[in-house]
Structure formats: structure tokens, C-alpha cells
Design an enzyme around this catalytic site. Structure first.
Site, PDB file in Angstrom:
ATOM      1  N   GLN A  73       0.815  -1.212   0.000  1.00  0.00           N
ATOM      2  CA  GLN A  73       0.000   0.000   0.000  1.00  0.00           C
ATOM      3  C   GLN A  73       0.849   1.263   0.000  1.00  0.00           C
ATOM      4  O   GLN A  73       2.042   1.233   0.318  1.00  0.00           O
ATOM      5  CB  GLN A  73      -0.917   0.006   1.223  1.00  0.00           C
ATOM      6  CG  GLN A  73      -2.067  -0.991   1.116  1.00  0.00           C
ATOM      7  CD  GLN A  73      -3.121  -0.749   2.173  1.00  0.00           C
ATOM      8  OE1 GLN A  73      -3.160  -1.422   3.178  1.00  0.00           O
ATOM      9  NE2 GLN A  73      -3.989   0.220   1.934  1.00  0.00           N
ATOM     10  N   HIS A  74       0.209   2.362  -0.363  1.00  0.00           N
ATOM     11  CA  HIS A  74       0.690   3.735  -0.193  1.00  0.00           C
ATOM     12  C   HIS A  74       1.754   4.188  -1.188  1.00  0.00           C
ATOM     13  O   HIS A  74       1.968   5.392  -1.322  1.00  0.00           O
ATOM     14  CB  HIS A  74       1.248   3.965   1.218  1.00  0.00           C
ATOM     15  CG  HIS A  74       0.412   3.442   2.329  1.00  0.00           C
ATOM     16  ND1 HIS A  74      -0.923   3.751   2.456  1.00  0.00           N
ATOM     17  CD2 HIS A  74       0.717   2.623   3.377  1.00  0.00           C
ATOM     18  CE1 HIS A  74      -1.398   3.156   3.533  1.00  0.00           C
ATOM     19  NE2 HIS A  74      -0.433   2.461   4.101  1.00  0.00           N
ATOM     20  N   ASP A 280      -2.353  -4.890   0.163  1.00  0.00           N
ATOM     21  CA  ASP A 280      -1.921  -6.193   0.667  1.00  0.00           C
ATOM     22  C   ASP A 280      -2.648  -6.616   1.936  1.00  0.00           C
ATOM     23  O   ASP A 280      -2.961  -7.798   2.119  1.00  0.00           O
ATOM     24  CB  ASP A 280      -0.408  -6.216   0.882  1.00  0.00           C
ATOM     25  CG  ASP A 280       0.117  -5.025   1.675  1.00  0.00           C
ATOM     26  OD1 ASP A 280      -0.682  -4.206   2.147  1.00  0.00           O
ATOM     27  OD2 ASP A 280       1.355  -4.921   1.804  1.00  0.00           O
TER      28      ASP A 280
END
Length: 513
Positions: A73-74, A280
């Protein structure tokens, strides 16, 4: 009955894994894996190459009817008007944008204050100085939580965009689209970017994502299912937020695109569909078939405690992120930057292996005779201490032994995860079952001491690639179009038990501060 195959992809921090799976039963058919480069700033082309290598190891994807990508992520991927990557992606664990996170918090607080008339309550004895940095920071964090469920920290995408705007203004001005690692790889699998023919249009409007990954950007409200371009405007040069292309946010089992037949589905009538994919953590929850009351603790590069919730979570202390899951619910979670690598540091310091660490730790006693490891080797996100370093506390001449140090490394890891569990409980999360997964869950030392420090029995699913399984399950769900995802079995290997050791966590709290 002919076998229908789907593929689940896990494009994680460390590697790409491709799991070809029987769509009806969840049975593993083929598997491939390829490494990603180390570092917190990575050229996305490395992900594409690793995907190709992992797919080849898995026997190719010509016979796959659906594919889904779960990803770290991110991470910030910036594309120009030709669909080219502008700069290396900044990953979730890159903390250079910590000052930008603080700035975004203060700016929103001041913006909110300017919109609100001063009331008597705001000027009482407990709030004489509403413009103090501490007060502004807390009000800003709470404003962000109300807006998007989470307050900015260095890991969130919006802070990385702000960093580029501040430090690399020419790159910022070139931005045509912003996406996440799983968004970008899904887009490439559909035949765009490096997979495109030279004469084709860039196809930026074809980018898509899902609620779970979008909810980790800092500029998407999962409760309203909408982007907050007004917040994104705080991170971009003036006038750009409305023009920048953001991926379409799809429903949990909506079809995002068709795969380029050169990449997947060449032998399948009608081709291979691409499901929304997801972050995830959400893919892990889907792979574990988690329900309300279940909490997963995942020990990978990061540590994540996540709970499935039927309602949005708004933590006004800004410690728990109010992310969405991959089924239409929410996935409040607390994440630590440091997790399994804490054990790796212990192995290096003590010159042993995982079995040796477990044997050494077992020879010590709960609390390591007073030694506590505060394991913030790479800074920390929970609690938010991006500039912190790991430290050993309570050392004396008498207790500084290899056995106690081994125990302190194991307890430091587990106590940091207990911090996350306590934060979820504080929001009213019911914890009826703990599932321990990830590479760190394979450690004999972690298995031996997790129930005692977490305070309850811990179920240990059979070690497997649950992000890839969750992605495959989503792919099968998109293929069927049913209301619920397919029911695939989850094999619980064992239930770990042990007497609670509350004193260990209390000792940790005293030193952690």
C-alpha cells in the site's frame, strides 16, 4: 468438468509472487516468485520485470481466465502525459515525507479553524492557546480522520506527493496521473505503459483501483466512496488537483479491464479479465476469509494488526487507520514499520539462526530479567516516531547475557504488535480470534511467546501466500459475478496456547514512553 484457472499476484515490497489457482476450490496449481530491489525508492519497471519472471516460473498465464493484483500500500507512482513514470516510486516505508505529513496536518487545522467561528468552549481554561503547535496538530489530525479516516503520516501517499511538490517542483509540474503500485501493475497487465505498443495512446483514463488501496492514499474517503481533491490540492502545485487523473475506484468484484493477451488469457475464449485488486492487508484478510471478530497480525517487512468491521472506524487519536477492506466493509488497522526484521537484527547481533534464537530466548525468563528492546530500527509509524531509533533499556552487568538479549528481541517484536492490538480494542473492536501470519510467524521463538504477550490463544494458519490467495479469490469472485466470494478452505495448522505474561507488556510500556 473443465478446470477454470485464476491468478493472484502479490507485488510486495520484497518480491512478486504469482499463484495460479483453481477458481472453484482454491487449490494451488502453479506458483512463481521473483525478487524486487531493496530500498524505499524503486523504479516501477522492476515490478513489471519481476511479474514477468514470476509468471514464467508459474508456467505462464495463457490459460488463466481472471487475474487480480494485491500490492504494497501507499507507494506513490507518478505518470506524465505519455504514461511514463516520472521518478522512482516512493514506497510506504520511505519516511522522507515526515515533515510534509506534519505540515499537511497543521494546514488543515488552520483551514478548519478559519471556517469555524470561535465559541466560548474553544476559549475556556483548557484551551487558552488554540494556536499552539500541539493543539493545532491534534485538531488537524482529527480533521483528517473525519475527512478520510486516517491522519497523514510519512507512509501515506499524499505526504509523498507533497514532498515531490516541495523538493522536486519540476517533477510535480509534470504529473498527469497518480496511482499506487497495484494500480500501475494492473494497468500494465491490461497492455498500457511498458507493455503498450509505441503508437497507442497512453490510456491514463483506464487506470483503476479498489476501495482498500485508495483508502490508504490520504485523499480518498472510503465512507463516501469519493476522492477528496480539495485535500490533494494541499499537496500539489496550484490548480493541478482537479486536472490530475486518479484511478477509477471499483467495487469489490467489478471487472477493471481485459488483460493484454500477450500477458494473460491468450488461450481463454473471451480473454482474461482483471479484477480490481487491492492493498496487501485487505488481500490478506480476503485470503484468510476473515469475518467480524477476527484480527490478523501479519509479521512481514511491516507488522499489521487488522480487524474486519461492518462500520467505518474513526480513531480521533489518529493511531488506527480507517481503511476499507476488499469486500465492502472496513479494515481498521494499526501498522508498524518494524516487524520480522527485528528478529533478523537479533540474529545478526547474536550470531545465530532462527532456531538458535528460540533456544536462547527459552533459557531466559519473561521480561528478560529487566531488559526491554524498543524496536524502532527504521523509525516507527505506530506510535508515530519517524526519527526514532531502536534502543535496549534496563541493561546491567548481571543481566547482559545472550539469553536475555535474545528474549528481549522476541518480546520487543511481540510487544510492538500488542500495542497495535490494544489500539484496535480501544475503538471497540471485538477480538474473538487472533490469526498470526507472515514470514515472522514461522519463527519458533514468536510461536512460543505470542500467546503470553498477546494475552490469548493464537491460531496459526498453514504458512502460505495469503495476499496472493486473496487476490486469486477476488479474481474468481469477479469471474463468477456472485454476491459473495467463493468459499475456499483455510487450513489452521495449530492453535498456540500459553499463560498470559502481562508483566512483560507493562515493562515494555514503561520504557517505551
Amino acid at each position: 468438468m473443465n478446470e477454470i484457472l485464476v491468478a493472484g499476484v502479490d507485488t510486495s515490497t520484497q518480491s512478486c509472487k504469482v499463484r495460479v489457482t483453481d477458481a472453484r476450490t482454491g487449490r494451488l496449481v502453479r506458483f512463481g516468485k521473483a525478487p524486487h530491489p531493496a530500498g524505499t525508492s524503486v523504479d516501477p519497471m522492476a515490478w513489471w520485470k519481476a511479474f514477468q519472471e514470476a509468471s514464467a516460473q508459474a508456467g505462464g498465464l495463457d490459460d488463466v481466465s481472471a487475474i487480480s493484483v494485491g500490492g504494497q500500500q501507499h507507494g506513490m507512482v507518478l505518470l506524465d502525459h505519455q504514461g511514463r513514470v516520472i521518478r522512482d516510486a516512493l514506497l510506504w516505508n520511505d519516511t522522507r515525507s515526515a515533515p510534509d505529513a506534519d505540515d499537511l496536518i497543521i494546514r488543515l487545522a488552520r483551514s478548519e479553524t478559519s471556517k469555524t467561528k470561535t465559541t466560548k468552549a474553544e476559549n475556556d481554561e483548557s484551551n487558552k492557546n488554540p494556536d499552539s503547535d500541539q493543539d493545532l496538530a491534534m485538531r488537524g489530525k482529527q480533521a483528517w480522520v473525519r475527512a478520510v479516516g486516517s491522519s497523514p503520516v510519512a507512509s501515506l501517499t499524499i505526504t509523498k506527493v507533497a514532498w515531490v511538490s516541495r523538493v522536486e517542483p519540476d517533477n510535480a509540474k509534470a504529473i498527469a496521473a497518480i496511482c499506487l503500485p497495484h494500480d500501475w501493475l494492473s494497468w500494465v497487465i491490461a497492455g498500457h505503459g511498458p507493455a503498450a505498443d509505441q503508437e497507442t495512446e497512453p490510456g491514463l483514463e483506464d487506470l483503476f483501483t479498489d476501495r482498500s488501496d485508495a483508502s490508504g492514499t490520504g485523499y480518498y474517503d472510503p465512507a463516501a466512496d469519493s476522492y477528496r481533491r480539495d485535500l490533494l490540492a494541499m499537496a500539489l502545485p496550484d490548480g493541478m488537483a482537479e486536472q490530475v487523473i486518479l484511478p477509477k475506484v471499483l467495487g469489490p468484484h467489478q471487472v477493471g479491464a481485459k488483460a493484454d493477451p500477450r500477458i494473460a488469457g491468450r488461450d481463454v475464449p473471451g480473454g482474461c479479465i482483471i479484477a480490481p485488486g487491492g492493498g496487501d492487508n485487505a488481500m490478506t484478510a480476503l485470503g484468510l476469509a476473515m469475518q467480524v471478530g477476527d484480527v490478523s497480525i501479519s509479521l512481514g517487512t511491516s507488522g499489521v494488526a487488522a480487524a474486519v468491521s461492518p462500520v467505518p472506524a474513526y480513531d480521533m487519536s489518529a493511531s488506527v487507520t480507517g481503511f476499507a477492506d476488499a469486500t465492502g466493509h472496513w479494515l481498521p488497522l494499526a501498522c508498524t514499520i518494524n516487524a520480522s526484521r527485528i528478529l533478523d537484527a537479533g540474529l545478526a547481533a547474536l550470531g545465530t539462526d532462527y532456531d538458535g534464537l528460540a533456544k536462547l530466548a527459552e533459557q531466559s525468563s519473561p521480561g528478560a530479567e529487566g531488559i526491554t528492546l524498543i524496536p524502532y530500527f527504521d523509525g516507527e509509524r505506530t506510535p508515530n516516531r519517524p526519527d526514532a531509533h531502536a534502543r535496549l533499556e534496563g541493561l546491567t552487568l548481571a543481566n547482559t547475557t545472550r539469553t536475555n538479549l535474545a528474549r528481549a528481541f522476541v518480546e520487543g517484536l511481540l510487544c510492538s504488535q500488542r500495542d497495535c492490538l490494544e489500539l484496535l480494542k480501544r475503538l471497540g473492536t471485538t477480538v474473538s480470534r487472533i490469526l498470526l501470519v507472515g514470514g515472522g510467524a514461522k519463527s519458533p521463538a514468536v510461536r512460543a511467546h505470542a500467546p503470553g504477550i498477546l494475552g490469548m490463544d493464537v491460531q496459526l494458519p498453514r504458512p502460505d501466500e495469503y495476499v496472493a490467495i486473496g487476490a486469486a479469490r477476488q479474481a474468481a469472485w469477479a469471474l463468477t459475478g456472485e454476491e459473495e466470494p467463493p468459499a475456499w478452505p483455510v487450513d489452521i495448522e495449530t492453535t498456540l496456547t500459553g499463560a498470559p505474561c502481562e508483566q512483560v507488556y507493562q515493562q515494555y510500556l514503561r520504557w517505551r514512553g
